[in-house]
Design a protein around this motif. Structure first.
Motif, mmCIF file in Angstrom:
data_model
loop_
_atom_site.group_PDB
_atom_site.id
_atom_site.type_symbol
_atom_site.label_atom_id
_atom_site.label_comp_id
_atom_site.label_asym_id
_atom_site.label_seq_id
_atom_site.Cartn_x
_atom_site.Cartn_y
_atom_site.Cartn_z
ATOM 1 N N LEU A 268 0.703 -1.217 0.096
ATOM 2 C CA LEU A 268 -0.119 -0.038 -0.036
ATOM 3 C C LEU A 268 1.055 1.273 -0.020
ATOM 4 O O LEU A 268 1.859 1.139 0.808
ATOM 5 C CB LEU A 268 -0.849 -0.013 1.404
ATOM 6 C CG LEU A 268 -2.075 -0.912 1.353
ATOM 7 C CD1 LEU A 268 -1.466 -2.306 1.702
ATOM 8 C CD2 LEU A 268 -3.211 -0.399 2.264
ATOM 9 N N ARG A 269 0.623 2.384 -1.103
ATOM 10 C CA ARG A 269 1.165 3.706 -0.853
ATOM 11 C C ARG A 269 0.228 4.398 -0.723
ATOM 12 O O ARG A 269 -0.659 4.751 -1.308
ATOM 13 C CB ARG A 269 1.935 3.676 -2.283
ATOM 14 C CG ARG A 269 2.930 2.611 -2.705
ATOM 15 C CD ARG A 269 4.150 2.633 -1.701
ATOM 16 N NE ARG A 269 5.177 1.744 -2.283
ATOM 17 C CZ ARG A 269 5.320 0.471 -1.469
ATOM 18 N NH1 ARG A 269 4.544 0.167 -0.484
ATOM 19 N NH2 ARG A 269 6.244 -0.241 -1.968
ATOM 20 N N PHE A 270 0.597 5.398 0.275
ATOM 21 C CA PHE A 270 -0.345 6.498 0.642
ATOM 22 C C PHE A 270 0.329 7.903 -0.010
ATOM 23 O O PHE A 270 1.527 8.114 0.275
ATOM 24 C CB PHE A 270 -0.735 6.462 1.995
ATOM 25 C CG PHE A 270 -1.218 5.345 2.583
ATOM 26 C CD1 PHE A 270 -2.742 5.539 2.713
ATOM 27 C CD2 PHE A 270 -0.545 4.326 2.891
ATOM 28 C CE1 PHE A 270 -3.495 4.279 3.436
ATOM 29 C CE2 PHE A 270 -1.381 3.051 3.635
ATOM 30 C CZ PHE A 270 -2.790 3.238 3.717
ATOM 31 N N TYR A 271 -0.610 8.750 -0.397
ATOM 32 C CA TYR A 271 -0.103 10.049 -1.080
ATOM 33 C C TYR A 271 -0.781 11.083 -0.659
ATOM 34 O O TYR A 271 -2.242 10.908 -0.154
ATOM 35 C CB TYR A 271 -0.065 10.099 -2.666
ATOM 36 C CG TYR A 271 0.713 9.045 -3.324
ATOM 37 C CD1 TYR A 271 2.042 8.863 -3.570
ATOM 38 C CD2 TYR A 271 0.025 7.729 -3.391
ATOM 39 C CE1 TYR A 271 2.757 7.982 -4.077
ATOM 40 C CE2 TYR A 271 0.562 6.524 -4.098
ATOM 41 C CZ TYR A 271 2.101 6.847 -4.496
ATOM 42 O OH TYR A 271 2.678 5.743 -5.027
ATOM 43 N N ASP A 272 -0.220 12.372 -0.166
ATOM 44 C CA ASP A 272 -1.224 13.426 0.084
ATOM 45 C C ASP A 272 -1.776 13.944 -0.944
ATOM 46 O O ASP A 272 -1.497 13.620 -2.162
ATOM 47 C CB ASP A 272 -0.434 14.622 0.899
ATOM 48 C CG ASP A 272 0.991 14.964 -0.061
ATOM 49 O OD1 ASP A 272 0.891 15.113 -1.081
ATOM 50 O OD2 ASP A 272 1.866 15.626 0.677
ATOM 51 N N ALA A 273 -2.359 15.247 -0.743
ATOM 52 C CA ALA A 273 -3.404 15.692 -1.795
ATOM 53 C C ALA A 273 -2.365 16.245 -2.914
ATOM 54 O O ALA A 273 -3.052 16.550 -4.036
ATOM 55 C CB ALA A 273 -4.136 16.824 -1.313
ATOM 56 N N ASP A 274 -1.118 16.666 -2.792
ATOM 57 C CA ASP A 274 -0.363 17.046 -3.750
ATOM 58 C C ASP A 274 0.441 15.998 -4.402
ATOM 59 O O ASP A 274 1.336 16.003 -5.327
ATOM 60 C CB ASP A 274 0.713 17.926 -3.147
ATOM 61 C CG ASP A 274 0.451 19.316 -2.552
ATOM 62 O OD1 ASP A 274 -0.863 19.851 -3.402
ATOM 63 O OD2 ASP A 274 0.540 19.825 -1.566
ATOM 64 N N GLY A 275 0.299 14.765 -4.194
ATOM 65 C CA GLY A 275 0.959 13.634 -4.928
ATOM 66 C C GLY A 275 2.049 13.095 -4.138
ATOM 67 O O GLY A 275 2.739 12.441 -5.013
ATOM 68 N N ASN A 276 2.341 13.608 -2.858
ATOM 69 C CA ASN A 276 3.680 12.771 -2.648
ATOM 70 C C ASN A 276 3.457 11.926 -1.719
ATOM 71 O O ASN A 276 2.531 11.785 -0.657
ATOM 72 C CB ASN A 276 4.365 14.315 -1.484
ATOM 73 C CG ASN A 276 4.639 15.444 -2.252
ATOM 74 O OD1 ASN A 276 5.075 15.384 -3.444
ATOM 75 N ND2 ASN A 276 3.784 16.662 -1.946
ATOM 76 N N GLU A 277 4.238 10.835 -1.655
ATOM 77 C CA GLU A 277 4.162 9.633 -0.959
ATOM 78 C C GLU A 277 4.454 10.307 0.446
ATOM 79 O O GLU A 277 5.410 10.597 0.868
ATOM 80 C CB GLU A 277 5.155 8.469 -1.548
ATOM 81 C CG GLU A 277 4.793 7.158 -0.705
ATOM 82 C CD GLU A 277 5.579 6.082 -0.726
ATOM 83 O OE1 GLU A 277 6.056 5.412 0.048
ATOM 84 O OE2 GLU A 277 6.121 6.091 -2.243
ATOM 85 N N VAL A 278 3.571 9.714 1.477
ATOM 86 C CA VAL A 278 3.618 10.084 2.779
ATOM 87 C C VAL A 278 3.653 8.995 3.609
ATOM 88 O O VAL A 278 4.251 8.845 4.917
ATOM 89 C CB VAL A 278 2.427 10.954 3.196
ATOM 90 C CG1 VAL A 278 2.673 12.193 2.426
ATOM 91 C CG2 VAL A 278 1.330 10.376 3.245
ATOM 92 N N PHE A 279 3.359 7.594 3.434
ATOM 93 C CA PHE A 279 3.377 6.383 4.102
ATOM 94 C C PHE A 279 3.354 5.212 3.205
ATOM 95 O O PHE A 279 2.657 5.320 1.959
ATOM 96 C CB PHE A 279 2.391 6.632 5.019
ATOM 97 C CG PHE A 279 2.335 5.498 6.207
ATOM 98 C CD1 PHE A 279 3.304 5.233 7.081
ATOM 99 C CD2 PHE A 279 1.196 4.676 6.352
ATOM 100 C CE1 PHE A 279 3.258 4.428 7.849
ATOM 101 C CE2 PHE A 279 1.096 3.367 7.153
ATOM 102 C CZ PHE A 279 2.293 3.308 7.938
ATOM 103 N N ARG A 280 3.629 4.029 3.715
ATOM 104 C CA ARG A 280 3.609 2.992 2.901
ATOM 105 C C ARG A 280 3.652 1.625 3.946
ATOM 106 O O ARG A 280 4.215 1.734 4.989
ATOM 107 C CB ARG A 280 4.692 2.739 1.918
ATOM 108 C CG ARG A 280 6.306 2.723 2.704
ATOM 109 C CD ARG A 280 7.359 2.308 1.482
ATOM 110 N NE ARG A 280 7.354 3.150 0.547
ATOM 111 C CZ ARG A 280 8.060 2.944 -0.650
ATOM 112 N NH1 ARG A 280 8.724 1.593 -0.624
ATOM 113 N NH2 ARG A 280 8.180 3.568 -1.530
ATOM 114 N N ILE A 281 2.914 0.627 3.358
ATOM 115 C CA ILE A 281 2.860 -0.672 4.102
ATOM 116 C C ILE A 281 3.419 -1.563 2.835
ATOM 117 O O ILE A 281 3.090 -1.896 1.771
ATOM 118 C CB ILE A 281 1.633 -1.014 4.460
ATOM 119 C CG1 ILE A 281 0.876 0.055 5.762
ATOM 120 C CG2 ILE A 281 1.477 -2.345 5.024
ATOM 121 C CD1 ILE A 281 -0.530 -0.128 5.839
#
Length: 329
Positions: A268-281
């Motif tokens: 899982l890859r999480f991105y903020d509203a600007d498309g920057n990756e902020v967290f991953r599993i």
């Protein structure tokens, strides 16, 4: 000098064992883990001299995934034998205060070293080659069939050589479940990543036991409610459909997975509203941790609490104080 170091390490281990025995939540580490003075420069050098590599385990008491690693993985004879043959295993406490010396020569406590190495999950395993380079890093738990492959890869991996994803692709897993995504939960087409609100990209495979479990979890109403607040996109990591990235580049699903450093699935890859990756599993994950990861990103907690483990502890405590049962496994 070597004898003194071994005696000091043994004494330190004895103290840690005695302290752990006082906790009902303590995770029992196999007795064949090494007694180390925690100067990893020496550990790498000594391991190489014996034809092995260093394996560093970060864990914590009360961690169900750590317990699973010890009881379901290291309890199996072939896994234990392969680990002992190819590695010098060293256990560290994510929140520990023992003094360590990392490869840069700096002295840090266990918890400070974990922060320096950005350890977000327990267990986290670092496999160091003969020169101290990270041959493989496993963030989170992997079940025995996958863990066997990881051990075999870590024992031989070389800088610039075959990636873990390439290694795994040539060694298909045993028969596993075919996934059944809940309808309407993830965007299936068009596969375009859009800015404006947080985004979750779930990388899976059509036949994959852990992937099937994650899709089962996403059928739960509370998780589906959370996903409505973000762009949720499912990507078949072996697929051929085109994905449009945040920057407008078009890649096949498989190419996008490779560019996103996906090895084991699900990832899982999480991105903020600007498309920057902020967290991953990247590891095996159960429902509570999955729900917590969604909240960690959607609430913006990652901005003020860089440690996901501390966030998890606080969230679990709030749930218990509210009278709700917290099922960590």
């Amino acid at each position: 000098m070597v004898l003194l170091k071994r005696l000091a390490a043994a004494f330190c281990l004895l103290l840690c064992t005695a302290a752990a025995a006082q906790s009902s939540r303590a995770i029992e580490i196999p007795g064949w883990f090494a007694e180390s003075f925690l100067d990893f420069r020496d550990d790498v050098r000594d391991a190489a001299a014996s034809g092995r590599r260093v394996m560093i385990y970060f864990g914590q008491d009360g961690c169900p995934y750590c317990k699973r690693l010890m009881e379901a993985n290291f309890s199996q004879r072939d896994i234990a034998d392969a680990t002992r043959r190819d590695f010098v295993p060293i256990a560290l406490n994510l929140w520990g205060d023992r003094e360590t010396v990392w490869l840069d020569g700096r002295t840090r406590s266990e918890k400070d070293l974990a922060a320096h190495l950005r350890v977000q999950f327990t267990p986290t395993l670092l496999f160091l080659d003969e020169k101290g380079a990270v041959a493989l890093r496993l963030n989170g738990y992997q079940p025995p069939p996958r863990f066997r492959l990881a051990l075999a890869y870590a024992a031989k991996a070389k800088p610039g050589g075959e990636t873990l994803a390439q290694y795994l692709a040539a060694r298909p897993p045993p028969q596993e479940r075919t996934i059944a995504p809940a309808p309407g939960v993830f965007r299936e087409a068009p596969l375009a990543l859009a800015k404006g609100r947080p985004t979750l990209v779930l990388f899976d495979a059509r036949v994959c036991d852990p992937c099937a479990e994650v899709h089962d979890a996403f059928r739960r109403p509370e998780l589906q409610a959370a996903l409505k607040s973000m762009n949720a996109v499912r990507v078949d990591s072996e697929g051929t459909r085109l994905v449009t990235t945040f920057t407008g580049v078009k890649l096949t699903e498989a190419q996008f997975a490779a560019s996103s450093d996906v090895s084991f699935r699900p990832a899982l890859r999480f991105y903020d509203a600007d498309g920057n990756e902020v967290f991953r599993i990247d590891g095996y994950v159960r429902r509570f941790h999955l729900a917590s990861s969604l909240d960690y990103v959607l609430s913006g907690a990652y901005k003020t609490q860089p440690s996901f483990q501390r966030y998890l502890q606080a969230r679990a405590e709030r749930e218990r104080e509210a009278g709700r049962v917290v099922e960590l496994w």
